[in-house]
Design an enzyme around this catalytic site. Structure first.
Site, PDB file in Angstrom:
ATOM      1  N   SER A 215      37.639  45.553  46.133  1.00  0.00           N
ATOM      2  CA  SER A 215      37.349  45.759  44.721  1.00  0.00           C
ATOM      3  C   SER A 215      38.209  44.868  43.845  1.00  0.00           C
ATOM      4  O   SER A 215      39.274  44.404  44.256  1.00  0.00           O
ATOM      5  CB  SER A 215      37.614  47.217  44.345  1.00  0.00           C
ATOM      6  OG  SER A 215      39.009  47.441  44.399  1.00  0.00           O
ATOM      7  N   LYS A 216      37.716  44.666  42.637  1.00  0.00           N
ATOM      8  CA  LYS A 216      38.418  43.849  41.649  1.00  0.00           C
ATOM      9  C   LYS A 216      39.812  44.380  41.385  1.00  0.00           C
ATOM     10  O   LYS A 216      40.722  43.629  41.109  1.00  0.00           O
ATOM     11  CB  LYS A 216      37.643  43.917  40.325  1.00  0.00           C
ATOM     12  CG  LYS A 216      36.690  42.767  40.111  1.00  0.00           C
ATOM     13  CD  LYS A 216      36.272  42.748  38.663  1.00  0.00           C
ATOM     14  CE  LYS A 216      34.876  43.313  38.556  1.00  0.00           C
ATOM     15  NZ  LYS A 216      34.139  43.101  37.377  1.00  0.00           N
TER      16      LYS A 216
END
Ligand code: GLU
Length: 481
Positions: free
Chosen positions: A258-259
């Site tokens: 994930s970011k």
């Protein structure tokens, strides 16, 4: 095994143009590309932009340029064309509408007139009962008169897949093996939305068939959609493609990549100056391994050795440490001139004039020893340009009596000639140590400080070689108190 020129192998990368290319997207593109090249097949780029809300201006150009920078050139697709276009789904809506009509006529789909409020209430109730959100089939059984009346009255509607409620679907995936799913957990998927646009599922299946896609290679998150897709293929009477679902990409803590835990945009790695070939090499090993434990591959080498049977089932950790390790190796093993050219924009941005090519190449040869991406090279090179800035503590060290004697010795010695070979400088070092009676770090630290602004760094002959005699003298002079 290479099947020379297997024209029947047609694979596609089918991104939605939502802004940037996710590293997972690049992995999907790469594996499709490699499989096509290894098999002598065709690699297609198809843009899945039917969810207009998610589309971002300029995303398509960015996507194509990022794929090009990474060397993943497609054979058919937007801008390039091909026999099965258009390759942008929003230009194909008429095709999907017709296919949906066919499903309606065959009884495999139905109009649904449920309002957004009703669907929201339904979802809310299911949430409370801890049931998965699913359409309850209210409109499945509407009579054809009711449907005609509603359509005539202009009640907004969608078209849903009439998915069977009993039995199970069994299919084979090249990576996952045999997969079985109970039908009662599969939703009556919306195929055509109220705005007339198809959803991913309908457009994807229709296009894969019409574009003669032989192998569907994509991320594991799509595995759960396969039952709906299979039902669509069967409803249309079409042959199934081979399914290949690539393992999930994970953060180091094994949660889904994930970011929040780091950069996931390929563009941002390119901007930082990770070499494109490093990114490819690193991404290739996310869920795939070669015939042995080799880790370094060029794209051309991968095109020869890539096979689907070496794709792993287990999730692949996106390990930035490994990327950095690989980045450093490539920067050091590449041609100095190649690195110098690629590093230039970072020097320009820092306002450093690299006009003296000979000096610049020497600087790069030294500075690249310390970095894994090009944006960092400037920090290890700026001391060769402009003035050396010493901290108070460093100034104190340079001002000590023995340091001053060292500078005087070198200024005197270097003045005798315009150029010095590294061997000659080494001789001066020996002479200096003998004459001044100072040795080891007491000799080298002040010297390196004056020439380089740091007590640690390249050896003295290298520093003098890069700076040139005049600049070396000037820098020592500047330290004389
Ligand atoms: N448009 C889908 C995506 O963005 C494609 C999935 C597929 O390859 O079927 O990931």
């Amino acid at each position: 095994m290479t099947i020379a020129g297997n024209k029947d192998v047609r694979v596609r990368f089918a991104p939605s143009p939502t802004g940037y290319l996710h590293v997972g997207g690049l992995r999907t593109a790469l594996f499709n590309y490699l499989f096509a090249r290894q098999q002598g097949g065709t690699f297609i780029l198809r843009i899945e932009d039917t969810d207009q809300k998610r589309c971002v201006e300029g995303a398509l150009d960015n996507l194509i340029s990022t794929l090009n920078r990474e060397g993943l050139h497609y054979d058919e697709g937007p801008e390039k064309g091909g026999d099965y276009g258009p390759y942008i789904q929003s230009e194909r809506t008429e095709i999907y509408r017709k296919q949906a009509e066919e499903l309606l006529a065959k009884g495999h789909a139905y109009h649904c007139f449920c309002s957004e409020e009703r669907l929201e209430e339904l979802r809310e109730m299911q949430r409370r009962l801890r049931k998965p959100p699913m359409y309850d089939g209210k409109c499945r059984t509407l009579s054809s008169e009711e449907v005609s009346r509603n359509l005539h009255d202009g009640i907004p509607s969608v078209i849903r897949l009439k998915y069977p409620k009993e039995g199970r679907v069994v299919f084979d995936d090249v990576v996952r093996g045999r997969v079985a799913v109970e039908n009662d957990i599969i939703d009556d998927q919306v195929l055509i939305k109220s705005d007339g646009f198809p959803t991913y599922h309908l457009a994807n299946v229709v296009d894969d068939h019409l574009m003669k896609i032989s192998h569907v290679i994509r991320g594991e998150e799509w595995l759960s959609s396969v039952p709906k897709h299979i039902y669509l293929y069967q409803a249309f009477g079409w042959e199934l493609p081979v399914f290949v679902h690539l393992p999930l990409l994970l953060n180091p803590d094994r949660s889904k990549l994930s970011k929040r835990q780091g950069d996931v945009a390929v563009e941002s790695y390119l901007e930082k100056g990770y070499l494109p070939e490093v990114i490819i090499n690193f991404i290739a090993l996310l869920g795939w391994h070669g015939p042995d434990d080799r880790e370094l591959y060029t794209l051309e080498e991968l095109e020869k050795v890539f096979t689907l049977d070496r794709i792993n089932k287990a999730g692949a950790v996106f390990d930035i440490e490994k990327l950095n390790w690989m980045g450093g190796i490539y920067i050091r093993k590449s041609d100095v001139a190649y690195i110098a050219d690629r590093a230039k924009p970072y020097f320009e941005a820092a306002g450093i004039d690299t006009g003296d090519r000979e000096k610049y190449l020497k600087v790069i040869a030294v500075a690249r020893e310390y970095v894994f991406c090009l944006s960092r090279i400037v920090d290890h090179a700026r001391m060769f340009y402009g003035d050396v800035d010493l901290t108070d503590e460093q100034t104190k060290l340079a001002g000590e009596e023995s340091a001053q004697r060292i500078y005087a010795f070198w200024m005197e010695a270097l003045k005798k000639r315009k150029t010095w070979t590294k061997d000659e400088v080494n001789e001066l070092i020996q002479q200096g140590i003998a004459t001044l009676g100072v040795k080891g770090k007491n000799f080298y630290f002040p010297l390196r400080l004056a020439l380089f602004g740091n007590t640690h760094g390249p050896d003295i002959p290298t520093l003098i070689d890069i700076l040139g005699t005049d600049e070396a003298i000037r820098r020592m002079e500047a330290c004389i108190v």
